[in-house]
Design a protein around this motif. Structure first.
Motif, PDB file in Angstrom:
ATOM      1  N   PRO A   6       4.509  -6.448  -6.245  1.00  0.00           N
ATOM      2  CA  PRO A   6       4.077  -6.166  -4.867  1.00  0.00           C
ATOM      3  C   PRO A   6       4.708  -4.908  -4.276  1.00  0.00           C
ATOM      4  N   ALA A   7       5.911  -4.562  -4.745  1.00  0.00           N
ATOM      5  CA  ALA A   7       6.603  -3.379  -4.219  1.00  0.00           C
ATOM      6  C   ALA A   7       6.240  -2.109  -4.971  1.00  0.00           C
ATOM      7  N   THR A   8       5.498  -2.248  -6.056  1.00  0.00           N
ATOM      8  CA  THR A   8       5.177  -1.082  -6.894  1.00  0.00           C
ATOM      9  C   THR A   8       3.686  -1.046  -7.211  1.00  0.00           C
ATOM     10  N   ALA A   9       2.869  -1.309  -6.211  1.00  0.00           N
ATOM     11  CA  ALA A   9       1.425  -1.446  -6.447  1.00  0.00           C
ATOM     12  C   ALA A   9       0.839  -0.224  -7.139  1.00  0.00           C
ATOM     13  N   SER A  10       1.203   0.955  -6.699  1.00  0.00           N
ATOM     14  CA  SER A  10       0.629   2.168  -7.276  1.00  0.00           C
ATOM     15  C   SER A  10       1.131   2.420  -8.701  1.00  0.00           C
ATOM     16  N   ALA A  11       2.295   1.862  -9.019  1.00  0.00           N
ATOM     17  CA  ALA A  11       2.869   2.056 -10.360  1.00  0.00           C
ATOM     18  C   ALA A  11       2.787   0.789 -11.203  1.00  0.00           C
ATOM     19  N   LEU A  31       1.368  -8.618   5.149  1.00  0.00           N
ATOM     20  CA  LEU A  31       2.597  -8.293   4.420  1.00  0.00           C
ATOM     21  C   LEU A  31       2.361  -7.221   3.377  1.00  0.00           C
ATOM     22  N   LEU A  32       1.229  -7.291   2.680  1.00  0.00           N
ATOM     23  CA  LEU A  32       0.910  -6.268   1.681  1.00  0.00           C
ATOM     24  C   LEU A  32       0.776  -4.898   2.333  1.00  0.00           C
TER      25      LEU A  32
END
Length: 289
Positions: free
Chosen positions: A199-204, A18-19
């Motif tokens: 989880p939807a904004t891992a890079s941020a 999922l990730l």
């Protein structure tokens, strides 16, 4: 035992899948986010009690940076309206360390274990949630008491900084029960939303943590762990009593944070994906073990 290990391995594989999906599609739908957080919560519910406590105690120590950094900034800034805006940004440092360091924070756990409970509404899962909450809360609070005592009596900080600590900490016990409760509901809601976004904004992720926790500080909201450092600082310096801590801060803040995280975020966000969750459970229930 072997069956539990196999189930855990399957859940970890599913979470990783999922990730990867979240990373690939950029903007995952609500069900994917729900599943990522649910699987993380299920993993937390299965963790060893001592490991949970030590991680929570470490978080209680680390969150002191949310008082130390604003206090140091405040001691060097002039008396001006904009100074609070700048010093409040330092509040995020403790949360950055705790969240990115994967330490156990009670307000994060008002949402992650709740999703497995909503998914599997059994006495066994409910017991695991209560066990997790008690272990993490005790570890967090003991950690904050220890670090507040060190901050007050170690001589590590200059008098202007100690004065700033006291001024900032006064807000923790300045309000009556219901005012603190409402402030805590908003804080629990915002921290739980932050957990939902991550989880939807891992890079941020650092920016999301910085923004949400800075707003908690700027609005003078009540957080059970970060605020305990402040309230305990007043207690160990003699500016407040344990009765003040328990009745003016701890009880209303604990109730508000839990309601704000578990009810306003966990339950309401579960509601939008409940049909898909029940459909998936029905399909999986038809599969042989």
């Amino acid at each position: 035992m072997a069956r539990d290990k196999n189930k855990r391995a399957e859940q970890e594989a599913r979470r990783d899948e999922l990730l990867k999906e979240v990373s690939d599609i950029g903007r995952p739908d609500a069900y994917v986010l729900h599943e990522v957080i649910r699987l993380e919560g299920d993993e937390e519910l299965r963790r060893n009690g001592l490991a949970l406590f030590l991680s929570a105690f470490a978080a209680g120590l680390s969150i002191a940076l949310s008082l130390i950094v604003p206090g140091v900034l405040r001691s060097h800034l002039p008396e001006a309206d904009w100074a609070k805006i700048v010093s409040s940004m330092g509040y995020a440092v403790g949360f950055l360390v705790v969240v990115l360091g994967r330490q156990q924070l009670f307000t994060e756990n008002t949402i992650t274990p709740v999703l497995p409970l909503l998914h599997d509404r059994s006495a066994k899962t409910a017991f695991r949630v209560v066990r997790l909450w008690l272990i993490v809360l005790c570890g967090n609070i003991l950690g904050t008491l220890a670090i507040a005592t060190v901050m007050a009596h170690s001589g590590a900080f200059e008098p202007p900084v100690l004065k700033a600590f006291a001024e900032i900490s006064h807000d923790a016990i300045a309000n009556e029960f219901w005012a603190t409760f409402v402030k805590a509901v908003f804080a629990g809601w915002m921290i739980a939303l932050m957990v939902w976004f991550l989880p939807a904004t891992a890079s941020a992720a650092p920016f999301v943590i910085l923004l949400m926790t800075w707003l908690v500080s700027l609005c003078s909201l009540a957080h059970i762990v970060a605020g305990s450092v402040e309230a305990f600082y007043l207690v160990v310096t003699g500016a407040a009593t344990m009765n003040d801590y328990a009745l003016k801060f701890f009880l209303p803040t604990l109730l508000g944070n839990t309601f704000g995280g578990a009810a306003l975020v966990g339950v309401l966000n579960y509601g939008q994906v409940a049909p898909e969750v029940e459909e998936t459970k029905a399909v999986e229930g038809e599969r042989p073990d």
